[in-house]
Design an enzyme around this catalytic site. Structure first.
Site, PDB file in Angstrom:
ATOM      1  N   ASP A  98      41.755 -58.507 -33.288  1.00 23.97           N
ATOM      2  CA  ASP A  98      40.473 -57.975 -33.743  1.00 23.97           C
ATOM      3  C   ASP A  98      39.304 -58.572 -32.965  1.00 23.97           C
ATOM      4  OD1 ASP A  98      38.320 -57.040 -35.199  1.00 23.97           O
ATOM      5  OD2 ASP A  98      38.717 -58.294 -36.958  1.00 23.97           O
ATOM      6  N   ASP A 283      35.028 -52.638 -30.853  1.00 26.90           N
ATOM      7  CA  ASP A 283      35.768 -53.386 -31.861  1.00 26.90           C
ATOM      8  C   ASP A 283      37.181 -52.846 -32.059  1.00 26.90           C
ATOM      9  OD1 ASP A 283      36.577 -54.929 -33.979  1.00 26.90           O
ATOM     10  OD2 ASP A 283      35.198 -54.055 -35.439  1.00 26.90           O
TER      11      ASP A 283
END
EC number: 3.4.23.34
Length: 398
Positions: A98, A283
């Site tokens: 992430d 992201d």
């Protein structure tokens, strides 16, 4: 002309050398997302209500403060996962890599939450290299907190072993999101300023311990719906075979998230949003493309999406009549066709076409922000360069 040719050749060779260095490839597996599971079970609306989320009018509100507040919907659609090993001997966990957070956490053997009972847990007593740190940590997810303690151990990712890596051992995980999720934990690849508890992120330790040839990593997400064959996270450089043309290098505007400037967002031939510029983050920990809820509502209307059972969807037969959506970044247009931003699914034998856009209210001082998640990254190979604090984007090779 000859000196110019030699110069261009040298620049090309330098670029290839930088790209390839010694690459450490982490295979990413693609699984069914939690949203699809809940949709197939007819439980999606109940999920929204149980978490006090209004996915039609506005959406989840996220008051980000140094990374301790994570929007719950970020993980609802995650489909790409990899493996990390902790301890000696290794204890393996499936994680989300992430770029929108900076901590590594996995479930602890001391956790009593339903989510921990459904996933592998870390046993510190079974690792000869474990070191107790003892500090507590807390990360807010939607309406509940994930809490635990911080320990330290060796952490391995596809042959790269970080010594003394501090990580979170969760003892309480909130709600149903983590119960049914395909992943056990999260490995954050954001900047250190986002790290909860002042922990040094995994990639920073990789750089400090000279485990990577170059201070960068890259992400390729295959569009193959059947397992995502070929998807990978690459540490130490990037792979030119995964993209066409050249990388467009975009400066990071704020070091926390991988945050960049957007010059505009175009629907069809019309610039509808960010005409005077706005901020976005690239992201890997968000599957959809998110933006300020009122803007996203306008965008849903512009593409012809309508509310259906607590989410936005379109008539699958109208894809060829829908507009492209283009993100203008650093002088380059990044265009998503309807087949890229509409997400097909099969529900009770019927084709369902959900929107790849979602409202997310990220409040000041961090926001407002647009998030370019996996819907975007699938189409554009992404390189995250810590050495020069920049993001590289280029059209991904299918």
């Amino acid at each position: 002309m000859k000196p110019l040719f030699v110069l261009l050749l040298l620049l090309l060779l330098l670029d290839l050398a930088q790209a390839q260095g010694v690459l450490h490839r982490v295979p990413l597996r693609r699984h069914q997302s939690l949203r699809k599971k809940l949709r197939a079970q007819g439980q999606l609306s109940d999920f929204w209500r149980s978490h006090n989320l209004d996915m039609i009018e506005f959406s989840e509100s996220c008051n980000v403060d140094k990374g301790i507040n994570e929007p719950l919907i970020n993980y609802l659609d995650m489909e790409y996962f990899g493996t990390v090993s902790i301890g000696s001997p290794s204890q393996n966990f499936t994680v989300i890599f992430d770029t929108g957070s900076s901590n590594l956490w996995v479930p602890s053997v001391y956790c009593t939450s339903p989510a921990c009972k459904a996933h592998p847990v870390f046993h510190p007593s079974q690792s000869s290299t474990y070191m107790e740190v003892g500090n507590h940590f807390s990360i807010q997810y939607g309406t509940g907190s994930l809490t635990g303690i911080i320990g330290a151990d060796q952490v391995s990712v596809e042959g790269l072993t970080v010594e003394g890596q501090q990580f979170g051992e969760s003892v309480k995980e909130p709600g149903q999101t983590f119960v049914n999720a395909e992943f056990d934990g999260i490995l954050g690849l954001g900047y250190p300023s986002l790290a909860v508890g002042g922990v040094t992120p995994v990639f920073d330790n990789m750089m400090a311990q000279n485990l990577v040839a170059l201070p960068m990593f890259s992400v390729y997400l295959s569009s193959d719906p059947q397992g995502g064959s070929g998807s990978e996270l690459t540490f130490g450089g990037y792979d030119p075979s995964h993209f066409s043309g050249s990388l467009n290098w975009i400066p990071v505007t704020k070091q926390g998230y991988w945050q960049i400037a957007l010059d505009g967002i175009q629907v069809g031939d019309t610039v509808m949003f960010c005409s005077e510029g706005c901020q976005a983050i690239v992201d890997t920990g968000t599957s959809l493309i998110t933006g300020p809820p009122k803007k996203i509502k306008q965008l849903q209307e512009a593409i012809g999406a309508t509310p259906m059972d607590g989410e936005y969807a379109v008539d699958c037969a109208t894809l060829n009549m829908m507009p492209n959506v283009t993100f203008l970044i650093n002088g380059v247009s990044y265009t998503l066709s309807p087949t890229a931003y509409i997400l097909p699914d099969l529900v009770d034998g019927m084709q369902f076409c959900g929107s790849g856009f979602q409202g997310l209210d990220i409040q000041p001082p961090a926001g407002p922000l647009w998030i370019l998640g996996d819907v975007f990254i699938r189409k554009f190979y992404s390189v995250f360069d810590r050495g020069n604090n920049q993001v590289g984007l280029a059209p991904a090779v299918p």
